[in-house]
Design an enzyme around this catalytic site. Structure first.
Site, PDB file in Angstrom:
ATOM      1  CE  LYS A 140     -17.348 -13.527  12.450  1.00 27.34           C
ATOM      2  NZ  LYS A 140     -17.680 -12.627  11.322  1.00 27.34           N
TER       3      LYS A 140
ATOM      4  CB  SER B 207     -18.918 -11.799   7.428  1.00 27.33           C
ATOM      5  OG  SER B 207     -17.801 -12.176   6.680  1.00 27.33           O
TER       6      SER B 207
ATOM      7  CB  SER C 119     -15.959 -14.495   8.286  1.00 32.13           C
ATOM      8  OG  SER C 119     -16.544 -13.330   8.843  1.00 32.13           O
TER       9      SER C 119
HETATM   10  N1  GLN Z   1     -15.966 -12.594   2.571  1.00 25.93           N
HETATM   11  C1  GLN Z   1     -15.518 -11.235   2.678  1.00 25.93           C
HETATM   12  C2  GLN Z   1     -14.017 -11.192   2.825  1.00 25.93           C
HETATM   13  O1  GLN Z   1     -13.441 -12.207   2.738  1.00 25.93           O
HETATM   14  C3  GLN Z   1     -16.216 -10.561   3.802  1.00 25.93           C
HETATM   15  C4  GLN Z   1     -15.676 -10.859   5.144  1.00 25.93           C
HETATM   16  C5  GLN Z   1     -16.486 -10.218   6.235  1.00 25.93           C
HETATM   17  O2  GLN Z   1     -17.557  -9.649   5.987  1.00 25.93           O
HETATM   18  N2  GLN Z   1     -15.942 -10.247   7.419  1.00 25.93           N
HETATM   19  O3  GLN Z   1     -13.447 -10.170   3.020  1.00 25.93           O
END
Ligand code: GLN
Length: 488
Positions: free
Chosen positions: A76, A175, A151
């Protein structure tokens, strides 16, 4: 031959028998990227020259001793890779080439994995669909009209599309697990402190953990045992031995005690999602486990608690991008304050700006006590609910997400809907618990669904065994998406 047809262990045997070479594996990976990434758009950058060089060296030595020898993987793009762009999918870091590898990258390198490229994410890992990336929108390999989740959307999509055999994602509030569920692959968020965060770009440091995304449970266990372990460079890293999870995998789960929080199957959960979890519970009964519905009353507050903490810590983490120490610097400005303002205005996308405004407010003046500190207290109550459950039960099961994958553009304008999609994932981050998503079926439209398994701190092996037993008893992981006219 497709990378999707093999486990890491099978590839290891083939390498040792001389039936395949690291060079051929790298070829397969880049060929698949060439064939499908125009559609999937998982990759932000490729590391082809280095990857081929590395494969050549492995083939010359022919020992293939590493636990991930010759295995194509993707990282990532919020995890640092020495001399290789690490953009966090933000214009702010478009030209940032770190001077060092993240500890987990050092570890995959030591075990001879081959880093194929860096994959897309929501900008600075803030989002649930990979649509907030400043560079491209990754698509769900099962149906390119749908998002891959986020994400770590690029991480999950690259594995599901057969471009790589494993990828590393990060999970602050779902995420890793949510995109794994949306893309029909296995994603593990380990116990907080198990995997070093050194070189993992901070979003909300008290919640952030990196972990593997793979096609099978066995592969996942293998990658985790490589990247886990103590690191003095991360002060929250835990000093304890890492078991060889993949070697200790067992399908024997007779007597396993499962708790199902009623809050995880409440009204907001889509009927198809609910049904898939109910079917999974029936399968667990057949496998000799028992389950009971329980209540974890403070879960109702987990979403609000998560956002109070994640936005506040996020505002603090992103303060370093000021055009001086890191990041984009505006070309025209009047004085240093103007330079900060312009650099940040130009470098950050809308979602980041929204969160920075809210997070800074949460931390300021009386809001600090009323919101940020209160959230810390509720966080403790949520953690205690889990501890009470783990006194009687071995694992907790529920859906990974409340809904099946959504279409591109469907939710991006509606932050509340985006938040809903994290509702079931964030409690594990707040409590620092390990949690995994394993494929548990498909919607009528053929979109994947994920089952979430949460364990007590450092109970990764229990989670892997529960997931492995279920995976081996079902066929969900054998189904492949069709992309570019061919099955992956
Ligand atoms: N979707 C969640 C957010 O927008 C989690 C993001 C993540 O785990 N990096 O904060």
């Amino acid at each position: 031959m497709s990378l999707s047809n093999y486990t890491i262990k099978q590839i290891e045997e083939m390498l040792h028998k001389g039936e395949i070479s690291a060079t051929e594996l790298v070829d397969l990976s880049y060929k698949q990227i060439e064939a499908v990434d125009g559609e999937v758009e998982a990759f932000l950058s490729l590391n082809e020259e280095n990857a081929r060089e590395q494969a050549k060296k492995l083939d010359e030595a022919k020992s293939y001793e590493g636990k991930l020898s010759g295995i194509p993987g993707a990282i990532k793009d919020n995890i640092t890779t020495k001399g290789i762009a690490t953009t966090c999918a933000s214009k702010m870091l478009e030209n940032f080439d770190p001077l060092y590898d993240a500890t987990l990258v050092e570890k995959t390198n030591e075990q001879e994995a081959i880093m194929i490229g860096k994959v897309n994410l929501d900008e600075f890992a803030m989002g649930s669909s990979t649509e907030t990336s400043a560079f491209k929108k990754t698509k769900n390999p099962w149906n390119t009209e749908y998002v891959p989740g986020g994400s770590s959307g690029g991480s999950a999509a690259s594995v599901a599309a057969g471009e790589v055999m494993f990828s590393i994602g990060t999970d602050t509030g779902g995420s890793i697990r949510q995109p794994a569920a949306f893309c029909g692959v296995v994603g593990m968020k380990p116990t907080y402190g198990l995997v070093s965060r050194f070189g993992v770009v901070a979003m909300a440091p008290s919640l952030d953990q990196a972990g593997p995304i793979t096609r099978t449970v066995e592969d996942n266990a293998r990658v985790l045992e490589v990247i886990a372990g103590h690191d003095r460079r991360d002060m929250t890293s835990v000093n304890r031995d890492v078991p060889a999870y993949s070697e200790n995998l067992s399908q024997e789960i007779k007597g396993l005690k499962i708790a199902v929080p009623k809050e995880f199957l409440s009204e907001g959960v889509d009927p198809e999602v609910k049904e898939s979890v109910e079917n999974a519970l029936q399968m667990y009964e057949l496998l000799g486990a028992t389950w009971e519905t329980v209540s974890l009353p403070h879960l109702a507050y987990s979403d609000a608690t998560y956002y109070a903490i994640a936005y506040s810590e996020g505002a603090s983490s992103l303060a370093r991008y000021d055009g001086v120490s890191f990041g984009h610097r505006a070309s025209e400005f009047t004085d240093v304050i103007d330079m900060y303002k312009r650099s940040r205005s130009e470098g950050f996308g809308d979602e980041i700006k929204r969160r920075l405004l809210i997070g800074t407010t949460f931390l300021s003046g009386e809001h600090n006590e009323a919101i940020f500190r209160k959230a810390q207290k509720v966080r403790t109550l949520i953690a205690r609910d889990f501890q009470a459950a783990f006194e009687k039960f071995d694992i907790i099961i529920g859906p990974t997400t409340a809904t099946p994958p959504f279409k591109l553009g469907e939710t991006i304008e509606d932050p509340l809907k985006l938040q809903m999609s994290d509702l079931l994932a964030v409690p594990a981050n707040l409590a620092g618990l390990p949690a995994l998503s394993v494929p548990c079926g498909f919607t009528e439209d053929g979109l994947p669904l994920g089952l979430q398994i949460i364990g007590n701190h450092f109970a990764e092996q229990t989670i892997y065994n529960a997931a492995y037993a279920y995976e081996q008893a079902t066929n969900h992981h054998k189904k492949r998406p069709v992309i570019g006219g061919a099955e992956v």
